[in-house]
Design an enzyme around this catalytic site. Structure first.
Site, short mmCIF file in Angstrom:
data_model
loop_
_atom_site.label_atom_id
_atom_site.label_comp_id
_atom_site.label_asym_id
_atom_site.label_seq_id
_atom_site.Cartn_x
_atom_site.Cartn_y
_atom_site.Cartn_z
N HIS A 237 23.46 32.09 44.96
CA HIS A 237 23.85 33.43 44.48
C HIS A 237 22.99 33.90 43.31
CE1 HIS A 237 27.22 33.71 47.14
NE2 HIS A 237 27.84 32.67 46.63
N ASP B 91 26.10 28.22 54.10
CA ASP B 91 27.25 28.41 53.20
C ASP B 91 28.04 29.62 53.71
OD1 ASP B 91 27.96 27.70 50.01
OD2 ASP B 91 28.55 29.70 50.66
N HIS C 2 29.38 31.93 52.17
CA HIS C 2 29.06 33.16 51.43
C HIS C 2 27.59 33.50 51.65
CE1 HIS C 2 32.38 31.17 49.21
NE2 HIS C 2 32.86 32.40 49.20
N ASP D 111 31.64 25.39 52.80
CA ASP D 111 32.87 26.16 52.63
C ASP D 111 33.24 26.97 53.88
OD1 ASP D 111 30.60 27.60 52.05
OD2 ASP D 111 31.25 28.24 50.06
ZN ZN Z 1 29.93 29.48 49.29
#
Ligand code: ZN
Length: 310
Positions: A127, A164, A166, A247
């Protein structure tokens, strides 16, 4: 085939407030799983600490200094760096060691001493944008590793595959105008951080494969078959970096994708096939998210086992 594992006790000393999902227990759970006899062939090594210059491979100096200024200087303090990103007194050292592990992993794989490597580090990185710490991340470990492969080792084409749950907005931000790096991401949408639509294509080097909430293995594998794997075959990478977040496991509390450990085994196998055809087997995998301790241990365990089997 030999697999190197980079680890370091400093990764347990990056402290966050009580109840924060990106916590030291994540690595304790993974380390416990890796004590099983089946992981004995892993070639374990302490991650070295990178110097500040390594950050500059993917971030301007202003970002490095901003992160350094945001760090607490007293032992018992935990400071909020950004909405959900916190730092304790050892966080900067942990972040530099996460980078150091990633760079050393690239060096090992390029030297041919190991076919692939996994870096069991925290804080994660995907991120972190050029100019912004966010989403538990200070510096973009995968992006720094990709630039290191190019600048130190003369690798031309690096593919970063990010499963991931996200979207890796930071990695996309860093490479969206750079055709020498392919970024492929499967992620839940809508979900934090909000980026990652199919229409975000960079200069033809960004491949986003968003997944609707509550889907599972079938949709994930279909996204790989229809978008990620064809893009990788076309790109023919010289080196593959995996942003390995776990995740998307069905137990994870931060998202609603229903994968199991066997899906990560499968996806790892597909990427190893591509690496075998195009990249002389060169794969470096970096831990990103994964917030259910059991789900993380199961998924990362199956991923690492597949790396070891080749
Ligand atoms: Zn994540």
């Amino acid at each position: 085939m030999t697999t190197r594992l980079y680890e370091h006790s400093i990764f347990l000393e990056h402290q966050v407030p009580p109840g924060h999902p990106e916590r030291p227990d994540r690595l304790r759970a993974l380390n416990l799983a890796l004590e099983h006899a089946s992981f004995a062939p892993l070639d374990r090594k302490q991650a070295p600490q990178a110097n500040e210059d390594a950050v500059l491979l993917a971030h301007p100096e202003e970002h490095l200094f901003a992160v350094m200024r945001a760090m607490p200087d007293e032992d018992d303090r935990i400071l909020q760096v950004e909405s959900d990103t916190y730092a304790s007194v050892k966080s900067l050292q942990a972040a530099f060691t996460a980078i150091g592990g990633a760079l050393a992993a690239v060096d090992d794989v390029m030297a041919g001493t190991h076919d692939n490597a996994f870096v069991a580090a925290r804080p994660p990185g995907h991120h972190a944008e050029k100019m912004k710490a966010m989403g538990f991340c200070f510096f973009n470990n995968a992006a720094i590793a990709a630039r290191h492969a190019q600048q130190k080792h003369g690798v031309e084409r690096v593919a970063i595959v990010d499963w991931d749950v996200h979207h890796g907005n930071g990695t996309q931000d860093i490479f969206e105008t750079d055709p020498s790096v392919l970024y492929c991401s499967t992620h839940q949408m809508p979900l934090y951080p909000g980026t990652g639509a199919k229409e975000e294509v960079g200069v033809g080097n960004i491949v986003n494969a968003p997944l609707s909430p509550n889907v599972g293995s079938d949709h994930f594998r279909e996204a790989f078959h229809s978008r990620v794997l064809p893009a990788l075959r076309d790109f023919a990478p010289d080196f593959i970096i995996i942003s390995a977040g776990f995740d998307a496991h069905h137990r994870d509390p931060l998202a609603q994708i229903n994968l199991t450990g066997s899906d990560f085994d499968w996806a790892t196998g597909k990427l190893l096939d591509i690496a075998g055809k195009h990249a002389n087997n060169r794969v470096v995998s970096l831990l990103e998210g994964g917030y259910d301790l059991e789900g993380l241990a199961e998924s990362a365990g199956q991923h690492i086992m597949r790396l070891m089997k080749g």
